[in-house]
Design an enzyme around this catalytic site. Structure first.
Site, PDB file in Angstrom:
ATOM      1  N   PRO A   9       0.794  -1.225   0.000  1.00  0.00           N
ATOM      2  CA  PRO A   9       0.000   0.000   0.000  1.00  0.00           C
ATOM      3  C   PRO A   9       0.831   1.281   0.000  1.00  0.00           C
ATOM      4  CG  PRO A   9      -0.113  -1.083   2.137  1.00  0.00           C
ATOM      5  CD  PRO A   9       0.536  -2.055   1.190  1.00  0.00           C
ATOM      6  N   ASN A  10       0.365   2.209  -0.809  1.00  0.00           N
ATOM      7  CA  ASN A  10       0.901   3.573  -0.922  1.00  0.00           C
ATOM      8  C   ASN A  10       2.235   3.646  -1.662  1.00  0.00           C
ATOM      9  OD1 ASN A  10      -1.258   4.844   0.619  1.00  0.00           O
ATOM     10  ND2 ASN A  10      -0.407   3.739   2.357  1.00  0.00           N
ATOM     11  N   ARG A  17       5.395  10.811  -2.615  1.00  0.00           N
ATOM     12  CA  ARG A  17       4.962  10.548  -1.239  1.00  0.00           C
ATOM     13  C   ARG A  17       6.122  10.803  -0.263  1.00  0.00           C
ATOM     14  NH1 ARG A  17       4.560   4.528   1.352  1.00  0.00           N
ATOM     15  NH2 ARG A  17       3.795   5.198   3.392  1.00  0.00           N
ATOM     16  N   TYR A  22      11.084   8.758   1.725  1.00  0.00           N
ATOM     17  CA  TYR A  22      11.129   7.654   0.755  1.00  0.00           C
ATOM     18  C   TYR A  22      11.882   7.984  -0.535  1.00  0.00           C
ATOM     19  CZ  TYR A  22       7.577   5.841   3.931  1.00  0.00           C
ATOM     20  OH  TYR A  22       6.927   5.399   5.051  1.00  0.00           O
ATOM     21  N   ASN A  74       8.028  -5.483  -0.383  1.00  0.00           N
ATOM     22  CA  ASN A  74       7.858  -4.301   0.466  1.00  0.00           C
ATOM     23  C   ASN A  74       6.375  -4.243   0.794  1.00  0.00           C
ATOM     24  OD1 ASN A  74       7.645  -1.880   1.757  1.00  0.00           O
ATOM     25  ND2 ASN A  74       8.938  -0.749   0.318  1.00  0.00           N
ATOM     26  N   ALA A  77       2.843  -0.571   5.124  1.00  0.00           N
ATOM     27  CA  ALA A  77       2.348  -0.582   6.508  1.00  0.00           C
ATOM     28  C   ALA A  77       1.784  -1.941   6.918  1.00  0.00           C
ATOM     29  CB  ALA A  77       1.294   0.506   6.680  1.00  0.00           C
ATOM     30  N   HIS A  80       3.580  -4.134   9.540  1.00  0.00           N
ATOM     31  CA  HIS A  80       3.450  -3.954  10.986  1.00  0.00           C
ATOM     32  C   HIS A  80       2.118  -4.459  11.533  1.00  0.00           C
ATOM     33  CE1 HIS A  80       6.773  -1.432   9.857  1.00  0.00           C
ATOM     34  NE2 HIS A  80       5.980  -0.621   9.182  1.00  0.00           N
ATOM     35  N   ASP A  87       1.244 -15.221   7.471  1.00  0.00           N
ATOM     36  CA  ASP A  87       0.808 -16.610   7.289  1.00  0.00           C
ATOM     37  C   ASP A  87       0.980 -17.055   5.833  1.00  0.00           C
ATOM     38  OD1 ASP A  87       0.132 -16.926   9.943  1.00  0.00           O
ATOM     39  OD2 ASP A  87      -2.032 -16.729   9.641  1.00  0.00           O
ATOM     40  N   GLU A  98      12.239  -9.399   2.752  1.00  0.00           N
ATOM     41  CA  GLU A  98      11.506  -8.195   3.180  1.00  0.00           C
ATOM     42  C   GLU A  98      12.368  -6.966   2.901  1.00  0.00           C
ATOM     43  OE1 GLU A  98      11.226  -7.989   7.441  1.00  0.00           O
ATOM     44  OE2 GLU A  98       9.811  -6.316   7.403  1.00  0.00           O
ATOM     45  N   HIS A 100      12.483  -2.478   2.985  1.00  0.00           N
ATOM     46  CA  HIS A 100      11.900  -1.161   3.293  1.00  0.00           C
ATOM     47  C   HIS A 100      12.887  -0.097   2.851  1.00  0.00           C
ATOM     48  CE1 HIS A 100       8.814  -3.118   5.594  1.00  0.00           C
ATOM     49  NE2 HIS A 100       9.751  -3.823   6.166  1.00  0.00           N
ATOM     50  N   LEU A 101      12.380   0.904   2.176  1.00  0.00           N
ATOM     51  CA  LEU A 101      13.246   2.012   1.759  1.00  0.00           C
ATOM     52  C   LEU A 101      13.799   2.746   2.973  1.00  0.00           C
ATOM     53  CD1 LEU A 101      10.488   2.718  -0.639  1.00  0.00           C
ATOM     54  CD2 LEU A 101      12.772   2.943  -1.582  1.00  0.00           C
ATOM     55  N   SER A 102      12.938   2.986   3.939  1.00  0.00           N
ATOM     56  CA  SER A 102      13.352   3.735   5.137  1.00  0.00           C
ATOM     57  C   SER A 102      13.900   2.772   6.180  1.00  0.00           C
ATOM     58  CB  SER A 102      12.165   4.513   5.702  1.00  0.00           C
ATOM     59  OG  SER A 102      11.153   3.622   6.141  1.00  0.00           O
ATOM     60  N   ARG A 107      12.408   4.510  13.263  1.00  0.00           N
ATOM     61  CA  ARG A 107      11.213   5.354  13.139  1.00  0.00           C
ATOM     62  C   ARG A 107      10.277   5.156  14.333  1.00  0.00           C
ATOM     63  NH1 ARG A 107       8.866   5.097   7.229  1.00  0.00           N
ATOM     64  NH2 ARG A 107       7.716   6.880   8.106  1.00  0.00           N
ATOM     65  N   ARG A 111       6.538   1.028  13.817  1.00  0.00           N
ATOM     66  CA  ARG A 111       7.266   0.571  12.615  1.00  0.00           C
ATOM     67  C   ARG A 111       8.470  -0.299  12.974  1.00  0.00           C
ATOM     68  NH1 ARG A 111       4.919   3.773   8.443  1.00  0.00           N
ATOM     69  NH2 ARG A 111       4.283   5.768   9.287  1.00  0.00           N
TER      70      ARG A 111
HETATM   71  C1  DQA Z   1       7.987   1.228   4.169  1.00  0.00           C
HETATM   72  C2  DQA Z   1       7.974   1.464   5.681  1.00  0.00           C
HETATM   73  C3  DQA Z   1       6.579   1.269   6.239  1.00  0.00           C
HETATM   74  O1  DQA Z   1       6.578   1.514   7.651  1.00  0.00           O
HETATM   75  C4  DQA Z   1       5.614   2.233   5.594  1.00  0.00           C
HETATM   76  O2  DQA Z   1       4.306   2.020   6.071  1.00  0.00           O
HETATM   77  C5  DQA Z   1       5.653   2.177   4.116  1.00  0.00           C
HETATM   78  C6  DQA Z   1       6.953   2.084   3.461  1.00  0.00           C
HETATM   79  C7  DQA Z   1       9.363   1.553   3.559  1.00  0.00           C
HETATM   80  O3  DQA Z   1       9.597   1.147   2.420  1.00  0.00           O
HETATM   81  O4  DQA Z   1      10.183   2.240   4.194  1.00  0.00           O
HETATM   82  O5  DQA Z   1       4.650   2.286   3.449  1.00  0.00           O
HETATM   83  O6  DQA Z   1       7.716  -0.148   3.923  1.00  0.00           O
END
Ligand code: DQA
Length: 141
Positions: A9-10, A17, A22, A74, A77, A80, A87, A98, A100-102, A107, A111
């Site tokens: 998502p997002n 964004r 990011y 990725n 959210a 978390h 599952d 897994e 994550h950019l950040s 954080r 997170r």
């Molecule tokens: C994220 C980190 C997540 O906490 C956040 O909700 C995202 C992006 C990252 O790529 O840093 O949507 O997965």
């Protein structure tokens, strides 16, 4: 080598964004950089959804197809919150990395918990768009 890269998502809004967190690259920019970096040795299939159920369906669909070396995920959210995605990862056969950019460990407290980390082959976070390339390298090991 063929990999599936799932973005949750997002992440369709990457580039605009919260660029201070990011970065300024869109998913398409990152995909083009990856293609440039690896050339014809890598077939990377990029897929994105904002929907938890669609991500689970995609994991089920691809997760037994050993023509893929693995899956880069990725989960945004959902990382978390989603026991259901955890599952699904536990239920499939392909390794999932897994990303994550950040640097999620640095954080907000929510997170710092990943429900999917225990069922993934490994986790890479905090290196911006390079996390996708690092994850592909990890799957190639
Ligand atoms: C994220 C980190 C997540 O906490 C956040 O909700 C995202 C992006 C990252 O790529 O840093 O949507 O997965």
């Amino acid at each position: 080598m063929k990999v599936l890269i799932i973005n949750g998502p997002n992440l369709n809004l990457l580039g605009t964004r919260q660029p201070e967190i990011y970065g300024h690259k869109s998913l398409r920019d990152i995909a083009l950089d990856l293609a440039d970096e690896f050339g014809p040795d890598l077939v990377a299939e990029w897929w994105q959804s904002n929907s938890e159920g669609a991500i689970i369906d995609k994991l089920h669909e691809a997760g037994f197809d050993h023509s893929y070396a693995g899956i880069v995920l990725n989960a945004g959210a959902y990382t978390h919150t989603s026991l259901a995605i955890a599952d699904a990862i536990a239920a499939i056969e392909l390794p999932v990395v897994e990303v994550h950019l950040s640097n999620v460990a640095a954080r907000e407290p929510i997170r710092r918990t990943s429900l999917i980390a225990p069922v993934c082959a490994g986790s890479i976070a905090g290196f911006g768009a390079k996390v996708y390339s690092l994850a592909v390298r990890a799957l190639a090991l």
